[in-house]
Design an enzyme around this catalytic site. Sequence first.
Site, PDB file in Angstrom:
ATOM      1  N   ASP A  83       0.762   3.836  -3.015  1.00  0.00           N
ATOM      2  CA  ASP A  83       0.350   5.208  -2.698  1.00  0.00           C
ATOM      3  C   ASP A  83       1.361   6.213  -3.277  1.00  0.00           C
ATOM      4  O   ASP A  83       0.976   7.223  -3.865  1.00  0.00           O
ATOM      5  CB  ASP A  83       0.255   5.349  -1.172  1.00  0.00           C
ATOM      6  CG  ASP A  83       0.098   6.780  -0.728  1.00  0.00           C
ATOM      7  OD1 ASP A  83      -1.011   7.314  -0.874  1.00  0.00           O
ATOM      8  OD2 ASP A  83       1.085   7.374  -0.248  1.00  0.00           O
ATOM      9  N   ASN A 120      -7.301   0.322  -0.028  1.00  0.00           N
ATOM     10  CA  ASN A 120      -6.026  -0.288   0.340  1.00  0.00           C
ATOM     11  C   ASN A 120      -5.595  -1.325  -0.692  1.00  0.00           C
ATOM     12  O   ASN A 120      -4.424  -1.378  -1.081  1.00  0.00           O
ATOM     13  CB  ASN A 120      -6.126  -0.946   1.719  1.00  0.00           C
ATOM     14  CG  ASN A 120      -6.310   0.083   2.827  1.00  0.00           C
ATOM     15  OD1 ASN A 120      -6.071   1.272   2.618  1.00  0.00           O
ATOM     16  ND2 ASN A 120      -6.737  -0.364   3.994  1.00  0.00           N
ATOM     17  N   GLU A 126       0.840  -1.207   0.000  1.00  0.00           N
ATOM     18  CA  GLU A 126       0.000   0.000   0.000  1.00  0.00           C
ATOM     19  C   GLU A 126       0.873   1.253   0.000  1.00  0.00           C
ATOM     20  O   GLU A 126       0.606   2.212  -0.711  1.00  0.00           O
ATOM     21  CB  GLU A 126      -0.843   0.073   1.273  1.00  0.00           C
ATOM     22  CG  GLU A 126      -2.005  -0.870   1.352  1.00  0.00           C
ATOM     23  CD  GLU A 126      -2.656  -0.754   2.721  1.00  0.00           C
ATOM     24  OE1 GLU A 126      -2.943   0.358   3.174  1.00  0.00           O
ATOM     25  OE2 GLU A 126      -2.849  -1.803   3.355  1.00  0.00           O
ATOM     26  N   GLU A 163      -4.352   0.447  -3.830  1.00  0.00           N
ATOM     27  CA  GLU A 163      -2.976   0.929  -3.663  1.00  0.00           C
ATOM     28  C   GLU A 163      -1.974  -0.227  -3.743  1.00  0.00           C
ATOM     29  O   GLU A 163      -0.937  -0.125  -4.399  1.00  0.00           O
ATOM     30  CB  GLU A 163      -2.828   1.639  -2.313  1.00  0.00           C
ATOM     31  CG  GLU A 163      -3.478   3.013  -2.266  1.00  0.00           C
ATOM     32  CD  GLU A 163      -3.326   3.666  -0.893  1.00  0.00           C
ATOM     33  OE1 GLU A 163      -3.324   4.895  -0.830  1.00  0.00           O
ATOM     34  OE2 GLU A 163      -3.213   2.942   0.123  1.00  0.00           O
TER      35      GLU A 163
END
Lengths: 246, 246
Positions: free
Chosen positions: A66, A131, A62, A134
């Site tokens: 991100d 989540n 994640e 990502e």
Amino acid sequence: MSIIKKIFSNSRSNEDGIFFDEVSKILGFKPLNLNHYRKAFTHRSMNKTDDEGNPINYERLEFLGDAMLGSVIAAHLFNKVPTGDEGYLTKMRSKIVSREHLNELGKDLNLIRHVESKVSTQHFGENIHGNLFEALIGAIYLDRGFTFCEKFIHKKVIVPYVDIAKLEGKVISYKSLLIEWCQKEKHTFQYDVFEDNGNEGIKYFGVKLKIDNKIVAKARATSKKKAEEKASQRAYFAYQEKINKK
Amino acid sequence: MSIIKKIFSNSRSNEDGIFFDEVSKILGFKPLNLNHYRKAFTHRSMNKTDDEGNPINYERLEFLGDAMLGSVIAAHLFNKVPTGDEGYLTKMRSKIVSREHLNELGKDLNLIRHVESKVSTQHFGENIHGNLFEALIGAIYLDRGFTFCEKFIHKKVIVPYVDIAKLEGKVISYKSLLIEWCQKEKHTFQYDVFEDNGNEGIKYFGVKLKIDNKIVAKARATSKKKAEEKASQRAYFAYQEKINKK
């Protein structure tokens, strides 16, 4: 013993084959190393670890995803809005990568369907969708590098969702924009809504939008209104491209 | 008239040549489109605009460079620290891309020397150094893409500065670590410090570190202590590589 081994390895490679197909479908290109994607769909409740005892689950991915998402969106906004200053660009990016928006993206791809977990997916909160989205981007980076991240984000985030005018609050509804356009240009239009529940406990609505009796866009979302809006936006952009090409 | 034009165009291309050399030296590779770098060194006080009236200065490039830096450092940490969870990775990245650290990086490359500005550089605050560093990364992204950003950040940030142990507070001083190592391995060592003021009004110190009478590392910083520490770290890593290769 060797027969058992063979059966096991056959069933294993069948499983691999199914997962490969599913991942390819989500990505729109072929994955090279499936392990990254397996990790991206592994919940911490599985308690998996690698040979060194490091946990195998999607949480670290994640962080990576991100970061990649942030820089791809930054580059897009930088190029797309030459008039926007630093503050504007920062604000626009926050809107695009908002938790709410990422959750929507993850839901659209129905990523939760692939999660390996010992906890029932019904117990996950809303953020699991974002989540997983990502983490998937993180896996793409590890598997195929930045350029493939860029392609994926372009296809799944920027083209269908990133509309500067809408983000700036200049366009309130694509549905009304599209209807207005149809009326002005003398086209007929029709939204066909149907329920589409899948098998994962979340209610989905599907919409087919017909213009002049031809399906021009499809969309799927958690409410009828959202699905109509999404289909309208897709149709609007498809038509815009046509108009620009003329 | 045509003679004047010719003289003008000659002096222009000489200027270009000098700037090209200077930029190449900073980057460690050849730029393709100098305009991006010109923008990265243009302060808003120049009041430059393009044909569409958009301002030409480095402020928007900071946004882009910050994003690229963030994702390159994220990928590095992800690979380098397999034991670190999301929280750890986020914290470590913040330390590396801290305002203070970016200012130091910009100062080290002496980027301020190249700034075009109507305000005297003495009136800039401390953050100009970090801002220029970010803008430079943004320019690299536009000129050569993500891979070159990665290379540049690796060479200028990760190799000389990103040391996980130190960031975690496990190593307090490379100078003491190096001295300890020299004493243990029976090497002589010597720090030669000299003042190095350049012509930009900031006081710099240079350090040459000799081990067994051979210069093994050089460093430049705004204090004697910092320059010694930096040279020690460079020497330490150079020796570590040698030790690991054996």
